[in-house]
Design a protein around this motif. Structure first.
Motif, mmCIF file in Angstrom:
data_model
loop_
_atom_site.group_PDB
_atom_site.id
_atom_site.type_symbol
_atom_site.label_atom_id
_atom_site.label_comp_id
_atom_site.label_asym_id
_atom_site.label_seq_id
_atom_site.Cartn_x
_atom_site.Cartn_y
_atom_site.Cartn_z
ATOM 1 N N LEU A 155 -1.744 -2.386 -0.116
ATOM 2 C CA LEU A 155 -0.429 -2.358 -0.755
ATOM 3 C C LEU A 155 -0.574 -2.488 -2.263
ATOM 4 C CD1 LEU A 155 1.522 -4.519 1.793
ATOM 5 C CD2 LEU A 155 1.876 -2.113 1.299
ATOM 6 N N GLU A 156 -1.507 -3.349 -2.695
ATOM 7 C CA GLU A 156 -1.667 -3.519 -4.138
ATOM 8 C C GLU A 156 -2.278 -2.272 -4.770
ATOM 9 O OE1 GLU A 156 -3.593 -7.134 -5.124
ATOM 10 O OE2 GLU A 156 -2.223 -8.358 -3.941
ATOM 11 N N GLY A 157 -3.220 -1.650 -4.046
ATOM 12 C CA GLY A 157 -3.781 -0.399 -4.553
ATOM 13 C C GLY A 157 -2.712 0.668 -4.646
ATOM 14 N N ALA A 158 -1.896 0.765 -3.588
ATOM 15 C CA ALA A 158 -0.844 1.772 -3.556
ATOM 16 C C ALA A 158 0.164 1.549 -4.676
ATOM 17 C CB ALA A 158 -0.145 1.752 -2.202
ATOM 18 N N LEU A 159 0.442 0.278 -4.958
ATOM 19 C CA LEU A 159 1.368 -0.069 -6.037
ATOM 20 C C LEU A 159 0.950 0.595 -7.349
ATOM 21 C CD1 LEU A 159 3.588 -2.387 -6.275
ATOM 22 C CD2 LEU A 159 1.825 -3.680 -7.386
ATOM 23 N N LYS A 160 -0.316 0.466 -7.672
ATOM 24 C CA LYS A 160 -0.806 1.028 -8.924
ATOM 25 C C LYS A 160 -0.803 2.544 -8.871
ATOM 26 C CE LYS A 160 -3.252 -3.103 -9.553
ATOM 27 N NZ LYS A 160 -4.324 -3.936 -9.103
ATOM 28 N N SER A 173 -5.977 -8.118 -6.598
ATOM 29 C CA SER A 173 -7.062 -8.272 -5.636
ATOM 30 C C SER A 173 -7.906 -7.003 -5.586
ATOM 31 C CB SER A 173 -6.494 -8.561 -4.251
ATOM 32 O OG SER A 173 -5.879 -7.411 -3.738
ATOM 33 N N THR A 174 -7.363 -5.870 -6.084
ATOM 34 C CA THR A 174 -8.151 -4.646 -6.050
ATOM 35 C C THR A 174 -9.043 -4.519 -7.276
ATOM 36 O OG1 THR A 174 -6.469 -3.392 -7.171
ATOM 37 C CG2 THR A 174 -6.364 -3.440 -4.793
ATOM 38 N N LEU A 209 7.593 -7.012 -10.838
ATOM 39 C CA LEU A 209 7.586 -5.790 -10.028
ATOM 40 C C LEU A 209 8.940 -5.096 -10.028
ATOM 41 C CD1 LEU A 209 5.686 -6.422 -6.690
ATOM 42 C CD2 LEU A 209 5.284 -4.679 -8.393
ATOM 43 N N ILE A 250 -1.301 -9.902 -9.381
ATOM 44 C CA ILE A 250 -1.592 -8.922 -8.337
ATOM 45 C C ILE A 250 -2.802 -8.111 -8.765
ATOM 46 C CG2 ILE A 250 -0.687 -6.938 -7.080
ATOM 47 C CD1 ILE A 250 2.043 -8.059 -7.411
ATOM 48 N N ALA A 253 3.309 -9.332 0.653
ATOM 49 C CA ALA A 253 1.892 -9.532 0.975
ATOM 50 C C ALA A 253 1.216 -10.400 -0.077
ATOM 51 C CB ALA A 253 1.193 -8.186 1.096
ATOM 52 N N ARG A 301 7.126 -4.700 0.083
ATOM 53 C CA ARG A 301 6.041 -5.085 0.987
ATOM 54 C C ARG A 301 4.878 -5.701 0.193
ATOM 55 N NH1 ARG A 301 4.377 -5.871 4.691
ATOM 56 N NH2 ARG A 301 3.261 -4.295 5.862
ATOM 57 N N ALA A 302 4.580 -5.113 -0.966
ATOM 58 C CA ALA A 302 3.491 -5.658 -1.779
ATOM 59 C C ALA A 302 3.840 -7.060 -2.248
ATOM 60 C CB ALA A 302 3.225 -4.739 -2.968
ATOM 61 N N LEU A 309 7.777 -0.020 -0.785
ATOM 62 C CA LEU A 309 6.371 -0.383 -1.007
ATOM 63 C C LEU A 309 6.275 -1.638 -1.872
ATOM 64 C CD1 LEU A 309 3.338 0.454 -0.835
ATOM 65 C CD2 LEU A 309 3.680 1.502 -3.056
ATOM 66 N N PHE A 310 7.074 -1.686 -2.939
ATOM 67 C CA PHE A 310 7.009 -2.822 -3.858
ATOM 68 C C PHE A 310 7.445 -4.093 -3.145
ATOM 69 C CE2 PHE A 310 6.869 -0.949 -8.379
ATOM 70 C CZ PHE A 310 6.027 0.050 -7.951
#
Lengths: 501, 127
Positions: free
Chosen positions: A156-161, B112-113, B25, B110, B101, B97-98, B94-95
């Motif tokens: 989800l965080e990857g998709a956000l970006k 973690s990636t 967000l 935010i 999460a 849900r993010a 999506l936002f």
């Protein structure tokens, strides 16, 4: 025969629809998926044969004469790209059978996969710049869902970006199309090319500004320096089959769009625009590969490599000679195959050794020498060692650079090649050669029912990099023909607008 | 009229980009929709604002009376609005849900990636 131009769009569309209709029957969806992907590849190959025999083909949708209606055009470059789409579609469709979990499958994974293939094929075939925007959106919205499907925090965080930056780039693309229409009064790419070359409706300065707006919009999607930061932040989050598909196709659509507009439309001031492209190409290569060298996670490492390879493609465009464009097209085919093969292999590494992180794996050479060979071939192809595909692609680009005396970019590309080799040997040494950090670690064997779908695509892609390298001649001849069409857009314009152009 | 619209478009772009650079967000989503409005309005304005001249063909004639408003930019905008609507609706979900999460709507948290697993704790300690 014009049906051949529509089939690469119709087949994935119908596949996606039938997969949706079979929503509750997961097994049936899996079969539909493979059949649809195989038909798509067959149709794409048919299109390529047709275009290489009979020259550039165009279809006016709804029989509205160009430049008023929407045109679909296939020149050799488009046809080659559609074939690559079909190839990626088929390999990933098969690999997905063994790697995508049942939950994702029952949430419409296959329908999304084929909608994505439709969007990508559409972007390659359209001859209308607003239609290109629409295909981009089809491709993007499905890629958004594919990236977020599964819903883990990381995804989800990857998709956000990914979503945010792509929406920004789409808004810019849309604004550029609007301004372009206001000064030329047309959206047909062939008509745009004619008008900007004639130079009477559009001031050259304004055309350059518009070109730069498109460069930024497509540059974000292609992952050019300094607009690529979203890519390594998001590409490693979804399942590896999706990552492989994205790396093979999505950034390449951005590059395709750049090539299309900077060979067809904005060629009025090459000294400025294409020099800028070369500078960006060099910076993209260097930053991408330096990022890769610093990574210890296989997927992130390979994601940074995508960026540095995009630099090579842009180098071919920036040099703008027959040889460099041919090299670019050959490189495109090579990098799509080799990079996807590497991603797919890393998925197998993860299954057998338990992690994507290089510190946590090891000893794979002893455990599975065949897998080591499957990694070795595309990795060396990517680094550009003879006789594999990457060598010929890089040789053509370097020779083109020497011919036009752009020594700086040649030096950069060779140095980046060396660093690519270095980071590939890093994966080799860490994952395959050194012992596993936990000496008692049991290597997971691939379950018999996943073995074939996982290994078949990897083996065929690795074989293709060898074939592209050993028997480079016919492929390079094809790329040279495609480059000749790009360099002299009059045939393209004539195919779309008819004899009077 | 064009001048007023130009100022509005500029303001929309500025506001949209400003919102996107905020840490929250929710503000990013608002920024995204402002940007797409700005793009639509830009297409409308650069292609010439014309009042009361619809591109209709009078009875007996074969083409509309010049000058007439070009209908194509409006068709483009309509397409773009529909696409933008769908994409923004998706982005909103999506936002959300993010946010659920990650447990925060602060974009600085935010990431973690961005950081490899090993150094994430160290990174959090610094931040």
């Amino acid at each position: 025969m014009t049906l051949l131009l529509l089939l690469p769009l119709l087949i994935p569309f119908l596949t996606a629809v039938t997969a949706l209709l079979a929503w509750h029957n997961r097994l049936l969806q899996r079969r539909i998926n493979v059949v649809g992907a195989a038909l798509h590849l067959a149709a794409a190959l048919g299109l390529l044969v047709w275009v290489s025999r009979e020259g550039i083909q165009a279809v006016q949708i709804g029989n509205w004469p160009a430049p008023f209606g929407i045109t679909l055009v296939a020149d050799l470059f488009s046809a080659i790209m559609v074939v690559m789409t079909g190839l990626m579609g088929l390999t990933v469709a098969i690999y997905s059978l063994g790697s995508i979990d049942a939950r994702r499958e029952s949430f419409g994974y296959y329908a999304l996969l084929h909608t994505l293939l439709m969007g990508v094929s559409g972007a390659f075939l359209t001859g209308d710049i607003f239609n290109l925007y629409v295909w981009f959106e089809v491709m993007l919205i499905t890629s958004f869902v594919l990236m977020a499907l599964g819903g883990s925090q990381e995804q989800l965080e990857g998709a956000l970006k990914y979503v945010t930056i792509n929406l920004l780039s789409s808004a810019l693309f849309l604004a550029s199309v609007g301004i372009l229409y206001s000064v030329t009064g047309t959206l047909n790419m062939a008509d745009l090319a004619r008008q900007i070359q004639a130079g009477d409706t559009v001031a050259p300065g304004l055309a350059t500004v518009l070109g730069m707006m498109f460069l930024v919009a497509f540059g974000i999607k292609a992952g050019l320096f300094p607009l690529f930061f979203w890519l390594p932040a998001s590409y490693h989050t979804p399942p590896i089959a999706i990552t492989a598909l994205f790396s093979g196709l999505l950034t390449k659509v951005g590059v395709y769009a750049l090539v299309r507009i900077f060979t067809l439309i904005f060629v009025h001031d090459i000294a400025y625009t294409h020099t800028l492209l070369l500078i960006i190409a060099g910076l993209t290569m260097v930053t991408g590969v330096l990022g890769a060298v610093a990574q210890m996670e296989v997927r992130r490492l390979l994601s940074f490599h995508i960026i540095s390879q995009i630099g090579y493609l842009l180098m071919g465009l920036g040099l703008y000679t027959a040889l460099s464009l041919a090299g670019m097209i050959f490189f495109m085919a090579h990098v799509i195959i080799a990079k996807s093969a590497l991603f797919l292999v890393s998925g197998v590494i993860r299954r057998q050794a338990g992690s994507y992180h290089l510190k946590e794996v090891g000893g794979l050479y002893r455990a599975n020498p065949a897998l080591a060979a499957l990694f070795f071939v595309p990795a060396m192809a990517l680094a550009g060692l003879p006789p594999l595909s990457g060598f010929w692609a890089k040789l053509a680009l370097v020779r083109a650079g020497l011919e036009t005396e752009d020594y700086a970019i040649v030096a950069v590309s060779l140095a980046v090649s060396l660093l690519t080799l270095f980071s590939m040997t890093k994966i080799w040494a860490e994952a395959f050669w050194k012992d596993h950090p936990q000496p008692e670690h049991p290597f997971a064997r691939l379950a018999p029912q996943t073995r074939r779908p996982l290994l078949l695509p990897v083996v065929s892609l690795a074989a293709l990099t060898v074939i592209l390298g050993v028997a480079a001649e016919p492929f390079f001849a094809l790329a040279t023909d495609a480059a000749a069409q790009l360099l002299d857009p009059s045939a393209y314009i004539q195919a779309v607008l008819g004899g009077g152009a | 009229m064009e001048v007023v619209l130009a100022v509005i478009i500029g303001a929309l772009y500025a506001a949209g980009l400003y919102m996107m650079m905020r840490r929250s967000l929710a503000k990013v989503v608002i920024g995204l929709s402002l940007l797409s409005y700005a793009a639509n309005l830009l297409i409308f304005t650069v292609n010439g604002v014309m009042r009361g001249r619809p591109p209709l063909v009078p009875e007996g004639a074969v083409r509309p009376v010049e000058p007439f408003a070009d209908p194509l930019p409006q068709a483009l905008i309509l397409t773009a609005i529909v696409i933008g609507f769908g994409v923004q609706a998706f982005a909103l979900v999506l936002f959300k849900r993010a946010y659920q999460a990650a447990g925060t709507d602060d974009l600085d948290q935010i990431r973690s990636t961005e950081l490899p697993k090993k150094s994430r704790k160290a990174g959090q300690a610094q931040g």
